[in-house]
Design a protein around this motif. Structure first.
Motif, mmCIF file in Angstrom:
data_model
loop_
_atom_site.group_PDB
_atom_site.id
_atom_site.type_symbol
_atom_site.label_atom_id
_atom_site.label_comp_id
_atom_site.label_asym_id
_atom_site.label_seq_id
_atom_site.Cartn_x
_atom_site.Cartn_y
_atom_site.Cartn_z
ATOM 1 N N THR A 136 0.837 -1.201 0.000
ATOM 2 C CA THR A 136 0.000 0.000 0.000
ATOM 3 C C THR A 136 0.871 1.249 0.000
ATOM 4 O OG1 THR A 136 -0.090 0.218 2.423
ATOM 5 C CG2 THR A 136 -1.701 -1.267 1.394
ATOM 6 N N SER A 137 0.215 2.382 -0.119
ATOM 7 C CA SER A 137 0.927 3.664 -0.062
ATOM 8 C C SER A 137 0.826 4.286 1.332
ATOM 9 C CB SER A 137 0.332 4.629 -1.098
ATOM 10 O OG SER A 137 -1.057 4.836 -0.844
ATOM 11 N N LYS A 142 -9.350 5.603 -1.319
ATOM 12 C CA LYS A 142 -8.130 6.172 -0.725
ATOM 13 C C LYS A 142 -6.973 6.145 -1.724
ATOM 14 C CE LYS A 142 -4.983 6.723 2.852
ATOM 15 N NZ LYS A 142 -3.756 6.267 2.238
ATOM 16 N N GLU A 143 -6.837 5.008 -2.445
ATOM 17 C CA GLU A 143 -5.731 4.870 -3.393
ATOM 18 C C GLU A 143 -5.951 5.708 -4.653
ATOM 19 O OE1 GLU A 143 -2.899 3.304 -2.829
ATOM 20 O OE2 GLU A 143 -3.544 2.635 -0.848
#
Length: 443
Positions: free
Chosen positions: A116-117, A248-249
């Motif tokens: 994930t980021s 969110k991404e």
């Protein structure tokens, strides 16, 4: 009508299930009111961006949380109803399996966050919230009381947990606590509920803790029956939470906050089919022992009830969505109204999916639950990629609605063995039985 009411009041079986369902409904309505009030206060306090990060962390954990349950709940209740003499080994074995599943979730999350980021702060929130799955192993007590149709004790434990949690959250808000404090509350809630379950079990069960033993052969048998439900549970978790993770991404944390505000209001009603289906599950199984006609009649009535309850919720929420969002969350969440208008209608098919899911368990057609949910997840992810990019957070709501229609309705038509359920659900959706009733009254 009065005669029928008197007959039902004198029917021991009906009153037993009615009281059990009433306890569950009372607790869930209280949880919805208190939980929504406090949850909305938390959302207003945190604001869309921080609330978005908090919701994202919960959703990310939710993608994997089903692994901790191991799909055992319905299976264990079924086996407890069939054979009370195996209560000790069933409850004990289910507890240890769930505990192993909880630690497995933590290991998987430790791997998943690397893709994930997320920053380190968000990952810390994820692991604090995920630790709550360890204490969720104690919900085996819930299964025990479900099988005994004694859900009032589960209600007591949930109410204690609800009020303790609510007080803690209010104190945190008044003291201007940080976001991470609310993540610790999630873990604390799970601990309090586990202790409540343990207390009421020890007080109301003839079986002591020493009788709850792990049995390897029982574990193997349970997992043989539940592995399709494990897969189905994972798929449902992805189904329910992937939209917020993708928002969110693809967009940002504030967009997640806007979307989550609407979804919380929409999904607040999902306890209704869960409570009704869970409480009536033993009665539906027993109906099968009497006759197939009674079995399918009860199933049809359950679908009718699900549809009309869902529609009764969706219609007013559709017209009042902007007003409700502004009243509850404030102007900062102005984008949530458009999401709620669409998302609330997914409830019709959520209600039907939950009800038919219990039928699939009773008929040992568990893999079909997995297939239909997997198909819906595929469409949900694809539609999210397309629609979020095109319409933002409202696109995610449209994707959710379409995928629930596929899961809760269309799939039944595609599968010959359960196509009759498509017919039953269609009758419920078009109000066919209500039409027959009115026609009979006129004649």
């Amino acid at each position: 009508m009065l005669s029928k009411i008197r007959t039902l009041k004198n029917h021991q079986g009906f009153m037993r299930y009615f009281k059990n369902t009433s306890w569950l409904f009372g607790e869930k309505i209280l949880r919805m009111v208190v939980g929504l009030f406090v949850g909305i206060w938390v959302a207003r306090y945190l604001g869309p961006e921080q609330f978005g990060i908090f919701s994202y962390a919960q959703s990310f954990v939710g993608l994997f949380a089903a692994i901790a349950t191991l799909g055992l709940d319905g299976i264990v209740v079924r086996e407890l109803v069939k054979d009370e003499n195996r209560t000790g080994e069933l409850i004990g074995t289910a507890f240890w399996l769930k505990l192993i599943g909880a630690f497995l979730v933590l290991i998987i999350l430790a791997i998943a966050v690397n893709f994930t980021s997320n920053d380190s702060y968000t990952n810390a929130l994820v692991f604090i919230i995920a630790s709550a799955t360890i204490f969720q192993s104690f919900n085996v007590v819930d299964m025990f009381f479900q099988a005994k149709v004694l859900s009032k004790f589960v209600v007591y434990a949930n109410i204690i947990s609800l009020f303790v949690s609510s007080i803690v959250k209010v104190v945190l808000i008044l003291n201007e606590a940080s976001l991470v404090s609310f993540a610790w509350v999630v873990l604390f809630d799970s601990f309090v509920l586990a202790m409540g379950f343990l207390y009421f079990y020890l007080k109301n069960s003839t079986l002591s803790i020493k009788h709850l033993k792990f049995n390897k052969s029982t574990a193997v048998d349970l997992l043989k029956d539940s592995w399709p439900l494990i897969l189905s549970g994972i798929v449902i978790s992805i189904y329910m939470k992937i939209d917020q993770v993708m928002i969110k991404e693809m967009l940002n944390a504030e967009a997640v906050g806007q979307y989550a505000a609407a979804v919380r209001l929409s999904e607040a009603w999902y306890f209704i089919p869960m409570v009704i289906s869970a409480s009536l599950f033993p009665a539906i199984i027993n109906a099968k022992k009497q006759s197939k006609a009674l079995y399918y009649e009860r199933l049809q009535k359950l679908y009718d009830l699900m549809v009309w309850l869902a529609i009764a919720i969706a219609i007013p929420m559709t017209f009042l969505s902007d007003w409700v969002i502004n009243l509850l969350y404030g102007e900062a969440y102005h984008e949530a109204g458009g999401v709620l208008i669409v998302h609330i209608w997914a409830g019709v098919f959520v209600f039907l999916t939950v009800a038919s899911g219990h039928f699939l368990i009773a008929e040992n057609m568990i893999m079909k639950a997995f297939y239909r949910n997997a198909l819906a997840v595929f469409f949900n992810i694809v539609l999210n990629i397309v629609l979020i990019a095109e319409y933002g957070i409202k696109g995610a709501a449209i994707a959710t609605l379409i995928s629930w229609i596929i899961s809760g309705y269309i799939y039944d038509f595609l599968d010959k063995k359960i196509r009759f359920m498509f017919v039953q659900k269609t009758k419920s959706l078009i109000g066919y039985r209500a039409y027959l009733f009115l026609k009979h009254r006129k004649s």
